[in-house]
Design an enzyme around this catalytic site. Structure first.
Site, short mmCIF file in Angstrom:
data_model
loop_
_atom_site.label_atom_id
_atom_site.label_comp_id
_atom_site.label_asym_id
_atom_site.label_seq_id
_atom_site.Cartn_x
_atom_site.Cartn_y
_atom_site.Cartn_z
N ASN A 122 -9.28 11.66 29.54
CA ASN A 122 -7.99 11.01 29.97
C ASN A 122 -7.72 9.96 28.87
O ASN A 122 -6.72 9.47 28.91
CB ASN A 122 -9.04 10.68 31.11
CG ASN A 122 -9.14 11.15 32.43
OD1 ASN A 122 -8.63 11.89 32.72
ND2 ASN A 122 -10.40 9.99 33.26
N LYS A 153 -1.86 7.25 41.33
CA LYS A 153 -2.38 7.54 39.99
C LYS A 153 -1.29 8.09 38.80
O LYS A 153 -0.70 9.00 39.12
CB LYS A 153 -3.78 8.20 38.79
CG LYS A 153 -5.37 8.20 39.76
CD LYS A 153 -6.59 8.85 39.52
CE LYS A 153 -8.00 7.90 40.00
NZ LYS A 153 -9.36 8.91 39.03
N ASP A 154 -0.97 7.36 38.42
CA ASP A 154 0.34 8.27 36.99
C ASP A 154 -0.11 9.29 36.66
O ASP A 154 0.71 10.50 37.05
CB ASP A 154 0.48 6.87 36.00
CG ASP A 154 -0.58 6.54 35.09
OD1 ASP A 154 -1.08 7.91 33.98
OD2 ASP A 154 -1.34 5.42 34.95
N ARG A 155 -1.15 10.20 36.15
CA ARG A 155 -1.40 10.97 35.68
C ARG A 155 -1.96 12.04 36.37
O ARG A 155 -1.53 13.30 36.31
CB ARG A 155 -3.38 10.97 34.66
CG ARG A 155 -4.34 10.38 35.92
CD ARG A 155 -5.43 9.86 34.64
NE ARG A 155 -6.49 9.83 34.95
CZ ARG A 155 -6.97 8.07 35.39
NH1 ARG A 155 -6.14 7.67 34.82
NH2 ARG A 155 -7.83 7.90 35.67
N THR A 201 -10.59 13.66 35.49
CA THR A 201 -9.31 14.11 36.13
C THR A 201 -7.81 13.80 35.56
O THR A 201 -7.66 14.97 36.10
CB THR A 201 -8.94 12.32 37.23
OG1 THR A 201 -9.59 11.21 37.60
CG2 THR A 201 -7.15 12.15 36.93
#
Length: 541
Positions: free
Chosen positions: A99, A161-163, A78
């Site tokens: 990640n 998702k934060d990323r 991701t």
């Protein structure tokens, strides 16, 4: 005819007449960059005939579609995939190598967007939560757009998702991410000190609570799922043991279509609250939307499952509504959208085995324990491995130096042992990556692109096709350089800028940033190595 008349006049009067230059199309008011987390190209093709009129079908028919598009690096996860989209860069430059990876200074595992200097606004923040883009080593298209407009352009990203949000927003944008403790979308103190009024109003409405007690059932008739791996009809309910919305419920919402509904609802609120596409300064804005739920569904059930199939159909209908709203809010000829994915997906190992494919899982802890035992026996008195976060393995270089052991000797011993283990296809070493010269196979190229000298390991492991690293006994994953993980959708649509059609040319996700930079007439990000997809750009009118 008009050209012929000009030519005749020029001959008779000896006066050169030039046609007026074509007026370039104005930049779009709003660019929307969408990433569907964990969507393989194969699923877009397989379920195409079941899509409605306004979502994926609209993109396929009114936009440009590259069927042979790839995330062209070797670690398809991701964070790496999201970073590629708007930097146009590969990991060896942008530094987001996974990640999670190991910090060489501390020997501890770190998260790609963690930054303990900042906190979520109004939410609990754990030490490894993603709060800033500090580890991103290059700029993004949004950063260039902000620079070109004197910071008047607005750049915003939202994700489950934060990323997904942070790595689309870049250094100068604003990221909002789903909080599984509250069901809100929040930003961090890196971006601002207090949420704006429109975010506070969104929180006050508590839209996440409307899903409490809701059951996710198949959208289509049973016959539509006849070719899926899952036979029985599914029904997944969203609740908590406490009998009311709480953290357990908000976390459960992530696995299914309602997270994406909430994400798009927040994106609409952002468009209205920030006047995206209606910038008072008359400059373009950029909105990143990362839809995370498909990844959660595929991990849990596999891309061959009925749940994955149904989720994609529901997402299709959500996109149709979102695009229709963009037409109303910005005008049908005022926006450009790009839709891609951060990575694809392998089928579950059990499903692959049913298809008589060699597939399985490699337990990382057992593999590394075996390697450590082998190296300890080979190099007596030292423990060469400092830590690992597969596919990266990190050596204890100070210990090697103290013992007078050459790193290359440890690499050779480790590689030979690992290649003898079930499920391992190849092992790349630091020495091999640092050697100059031409690459060999395409997988060699993808792994070189994915390796960063400062952040990546001394060993990088590649599983065999349809094998993966994991200790579970169900579910699916991704992360390899194989086509099922790299081949992702790449669709672009914009009435005034993009020539519709199906394009067979090879394309990469890193091509998105330079292509959008050309449309926006701004400088591409510094690390961008992709090409401008000139074949899809309409000629200036």
């Amino acid at each position: 005819m008009r050209t012929a008349i000009f030519f005749s006049l020029a001959l008779s009067s000896a006066v050169t007449v030039h046609a007026a230059p074509a007026k370039p199309a104005a930049a779009p008011k709003l660019v929307v960059v969408m990433a569907v987390d964990g969507l393989p190209q194969e699923q877009l093709v397989r379920y195409r005939e079941q899509f409605g009129q306004g979502g994926f079908r609209r993109l396929l028919e009114q936009g440009a579609w590259f069927g042979n598009a790839h995330q062209a690096h070797g670690t398809t996860v991701t964070a790496v995939g999201h970073t590629a989209i708007l930097t146009g860069a590969y990991p060896y430059q942008h530094g987001i190598v996974a990640n999670n990876w190991i910090d060489r200074a501390t020997g501890e595992e770190i998260y790609c967007t963690e930054d303990r200097a900042f906190k979520y606004l109004g939410e609990d923040t754990k030490p490894n939560d993603g709060t800033s883009p500090a580890r991103l080593k290059v700029d993004t298209l949004g950063d260039q757009l902000r620079y070109a407009t004197g910071n008047r352009a607005k750049v915003l990203a939202v994700s489950g998702k934060d990323r997904g949000a942070i790595l689309l927003a870049g250094k100068g944008g604003t990221a909002y991410m789903y909080m599984e403790g509250s069901g809100n979308f929040a930003t961090s103190s890196y971006y601002m000190a207090q949420h704006p009024a429109w975010v506070q109003a969104f929180h006050a409405g508590k839209p996440q609570e409307r899903y409490y007690g809701r059951t996710w059932r198949p959208l289509l008739a049973d016959s539509a799922y006849a070719n899926d791996a899952e036979g029985p009809v599914f029904a997944l309910s969203y609740y908590s043991e406490s009998g009311q919305p709480d953290a357990a419920f908000y976390k459960r919402l992530k696995e299914g279509p309602y997270l994406d509904e909430l994400t798009l609802e927040f994106a609409r609120a952002a468009i209205d609250g920030e006047n995206l596409g209606r910038n008072p300064a008359g400059v373009p804005d950029l909105l990143g939307v990362s839809l995370s739920a498909h990844d959660y569904v595929n991990h849990a059930y596999g891309p061959e499952s009925r749940m994955s199939h149904d989720h994609l159909q529901r997402l299709d209908r959500m996109l149709a509504g979102f695009f229709a709203d963009l037409d109303k809010r910005v005008g049908s000829d005022g926006w450009v959208v790009v839709l891609t994915a951060d990575h694809g997906f392998a089928n579950t190992a059990e499903f692959s085995q049913q298809q008589h494919i060699d597939a399985g899982r490699v337990d990382p802890k057992k593999l590394m324990a075996g390697l450590a035992e082998h190296l300890a026996a080979t190099f007596k008195g030292i423990k060469p491995i400092a830590n690992f976060s597969l596919p990266n393995v990190y050596f204890d270089q100070p210990a090697l130096d103290k013992a007078g052991v050459k790193r290359a000797d440890v690499e050779t011993a480790a590689r030979a042992w690992l290649l003898a283990q079930t499920g391992i296809a190849e092992v790349y070493t630091r020495t091999r990556f640092e050697e100059s010269g031409a690459t060999g196979t395409r997988i060699d190229l993808l792994l070189r692109r994915a390796w960063h000298r400062g952040e990546s390991g001394d060993l990088v492991l590649v599983p065999r096709p349809y094998w993966s690293f994991g200790s579970g006994t169900s579910g699916a994953t991704h992360g390899t350089p194989y086509a099922y993980d790299t081949n992702v959708p790449l669709l672009m649509m914009g009435k005034r800028w993009i020539a519709p059609g199906s394009y067979s040319q090879y394309a990469e996700v890193v091509d998105i940033a330079p292509t959008l930079a050309a449309i926006l007439r701004v400088r591409p990000p510094a690390g961008a190595e992709g090409r401008v997809l000139t074949e899809i750009l309409k000629p200036a009118q």
